[in-house]
Design an enzyme around this catalytic site. Structure first.
Site, short mmCIF file in Angstrom:
data_model
loop_
_atom_site.label_atom_id
_atom_site.label_comp_id
_atom_site.label_asym_id
_atom_site.label_seq_id
_atom_site.Cartn_x
_atom_site.Cartn_y
_atom_site.Cartn_z
N TRP A 21 18.28 9.37 -8.85
CA TRP A 21 19.62 8.82 -8.61
C TRP A 21 20.18 8.18 -9.89
O TRP A 21 19.48 7.43 -10.58
CB TRP A 21 19.55 7.77 -7.50
CG TRP A 21 20.86 7.11 -7.20
CD1 TRP A 21 22.03 7.71 -6.91
CD2 TRP A 21 21.12 5.69 -7.15
NE1 TRP A 21 23.02 6.77 -6.67
CE2 TRP A 21 22.48 5.53 -6.82
CE3 TRP A 21 20.32 4.57 -7.36
CZ2 TRP A 21 23.07 4.27 -6.69
CZ3 TRP A 21 20.91 3.32 -7.23
CH2 TRP A 21 22.26 3.18 -6.90
N ASP A 49 11.62 12.55 -5.86
CA ASP A 49 12.71 12.34 -4.91
C ASP A 49 14.06 12.68 -5.54
O ASP A 49 14.32 12.33 -6.70
CB ASP A 49 12.72 10.87 -4.46
CG ASP A 49 13.83 10.56 -3.48
OD1 ASP A 49 13.55 10.61 -2.26
OD2 ASP A 49 14.96 10.27 -3.92
N TYR A 54 23.42 13.73 -5.43
CA TYR A 54 23.27 13.23 -6.79
C TYR A 54 23.88 14.24 -7.77
O TYR A 54 23.35 15.34 -7.97
CB TYR A 54 21.80 13.01 -7.15
CG TYR A 54 21.09 11.97 -6.29
CD1 TYR A 54 21.80 11.06 -5.51
CD2 TYR A 54 19.70 11.89 -6.28
CE1 TYR A 54 21.15 10.11 -4.74
CE2 TYR A 54 19.04 10.94 -5.51
CZ TYR A 54 19.77 10.06 -4.74
OH TYR A 54 19.11 9.13 -3.96
N SER A 151 17.26 7.12 5.61
CA SER A 151 17.47 6.16 4.53
C SER A 151 18.53 5.15 4.93
O SER A 151 19.62 5.53 5.38
CB SER A 151 17.91 6.88 3.25
OG SER A 151 18.16 5.97 2.20
N ALA A 209 15.27 -3.80 -8.85
CA ALA A 209 16.61 -4.38 -8.68
C ALA A 209 17.58 -3.89 -9.76
O ALA A 209 18.18 -4.68 -10.50
CB ALA A 209 16.54 -5.91 -8.67
N ARG A 228 22.28 0.40 -17.68
CA ARG A 228 23.18 0.72 -16.57
C ARG A 228 24.32 -0.28 -16.47
O ARG A 228 25.46 0.08 -16.21
CB ARG A 228 22.37 0.77 -15.26
CG ARG A 228 23.14 1.33 -14.08
CD ARG A 228 22.21 1.62 -12.92
NE ARG A 228 21.28 2.67 -13.27
CZ ARG A 228 20.21 2.99 -12.55
NH1 ARG A 228 19.94 2.32 -11.46
NH2 ARG A 228 19.41 3.97 -12.92
N GLY A 283 13.13 4.89 -11.28
CA GLY A 283 13.90 5.82 -12.09
C GLY A 283 13.42 5.73 -13.52
O GLY A 283 12.87 4.70 -13.93
N GLN A 289 8.93 4.86 -20.19
CA GLN A 289 9.14 3.85 -19.14
C GLN A 289 8.11 4.00 -18.02
O GLN A 289 7.68 3.02 -17.41
CB GLN A 289 10.55 3.97 -18.57
CG GLN A 289 11.65 3.56 -19.54
CD GLN A 289 13.03 3.84 -18.98
OE1 GLN A 289 13.26 4.87 -18.35
NE2 GLN A 289 13.97 2.93 -19.21
#
Length: 314
Positions: A21, A49, A54, A151, A209, A228, A283, A289
């Site tokens: 996402w 996923d 998306y 979801s 978060a 982001r 993500g 990462q």
């Protein structure tokens, strides 16, 4: 990597899973997205996923292309249906028409014969629940879907779906994908208890978060370039980027330091303390990462640390 059962099914998924996402098919170039998927696979992540919505299918294309080199039964693949995929009256929701057509479209984009998990991406107030559940059940019987999920459904909606499936002998929901993190805990009140009762596992999204629990955002400072929050439409990170939360992060950094781990590891290990959580969905815009993310697998936080965290979050 450690693996957990998906709810009470026999399916084993990695404690850390990789999502797409706001990343793949979007602002992360395909080469970097593919490298992140490769890194995840190498690190033992077996759970990937995505969703049809998306980037209007582009994320599915990227994920499908990257996973094609691997033996299909070596990984678990999930996608979703609900949000608009066009401007037509039937290009959205959980009607039989939209569910069946979008499943076929997703399989084509993912270049696979089946998906392991197919999620109802939200609850559809305009479609009878039995219509949706029967369409999903048909896909399971056809072998195009192995497990059904939802979801962001409420505890009441989950309960209704379970009872209806049992009454009509339809395949049951086995997984829910809610938002859950140190800064967003609403599922603890009733979603988790109801899910535990019915054998439904949680695959939680945004466990960091929206990146706030990486510690990269500072109170009173401009968001780091490329993050982001530096993008105008995500500037407040869906309401989570507040001074109050940033104050909590500073205190959590001390807890992490005292436990000789990063804040990321602490935040993900805290998520995984919940036995009803089957996997934490992260993500990654860069492969490196993931090396930090997977360190949380198998980590057990002691009672004193959990109490300190609870004091901070309260």
């Amino acid at each position: 990597m450690e693996y957990r059962r998906l709810g009470k099914t026999g399916l084993k998924v990695s404690e850390i899973s990789l999502g797409s996402w706001l990343t793949y098919g979007g602002y992360v170039e395909e080469q970097n997205a593919a490298a992140s998927i490769d890194k995840a696979y190498d690190l033992g992540i077996n759970f990937f996923d995505t969703a049809n919505v998306y980037m209007r299918g582009e994320a599915e294309v990227v994920v499908g292309k990257a996973l094609k080199k691997y033996v299909r039964d070596s990984y678990v693949l999930a996608t979703k249906v609900f949000w608009p995929m066009g401007d037509g009256a039937n290009d959205r929701g959980l009607s039989r028409k939209h569910v069946i057509e979008q499943c076929h479209a997703s399989l084509k984009r993912l270049n696979t014969d089946y998906v392991d998990i197919y999620y109802c991406h939200r609850f559809d107030q305009e479609t009878p629940l039995d219509e949706t559940l029967r369409a999903m059940d048909d896909l399971v019987r056809q072998g195009k879907v192995l497990y059904i999920g939802v979801s962001e459904w409420t505890a009441e909606q989950i309960t209704e779906a379970v009872h209806l499936a049992d009454k009509k002998l339809l395949d049951r929901i086995v997984v829910n994908q809610p938002q859950y993190s140190m800064l967003q805990r609403y599922i603890e009140k009733d979603v988790i208890p109801v899910s535990e009762k019915h054998g439904i596992g949680q695959v939680v999204w945004s466990p960091l978060a929206q990146g706030i629990l990486t510690g990269k955002y500072q109170k009173g400072a401009q968001a780091p370039a490329g993050s982001r929050a530096s993008q105008e439409k995500y500037s407040n990170l869906f309401g989570l980027l507040t001074d109050e939360n940033l104050d909590k992060v500073e205190l959590l950094k001390e807890v992490a330091k005292d436990n000789d781990m990063s804040l990321v590891t602490l935040a993900l290990a805290w998520i995984l303390r919940q036995q009803n959580v089957s996997s934490a969905l992260v993500g990654a815009s860069r492969p490196e990462q993931l090396e930090e993310n997977v360190k949380a697998a198998g980590v057990k936080l002691n009672a004193e640390t959990l109490a300190r965290i609870e004091d901070i979050l309260r």
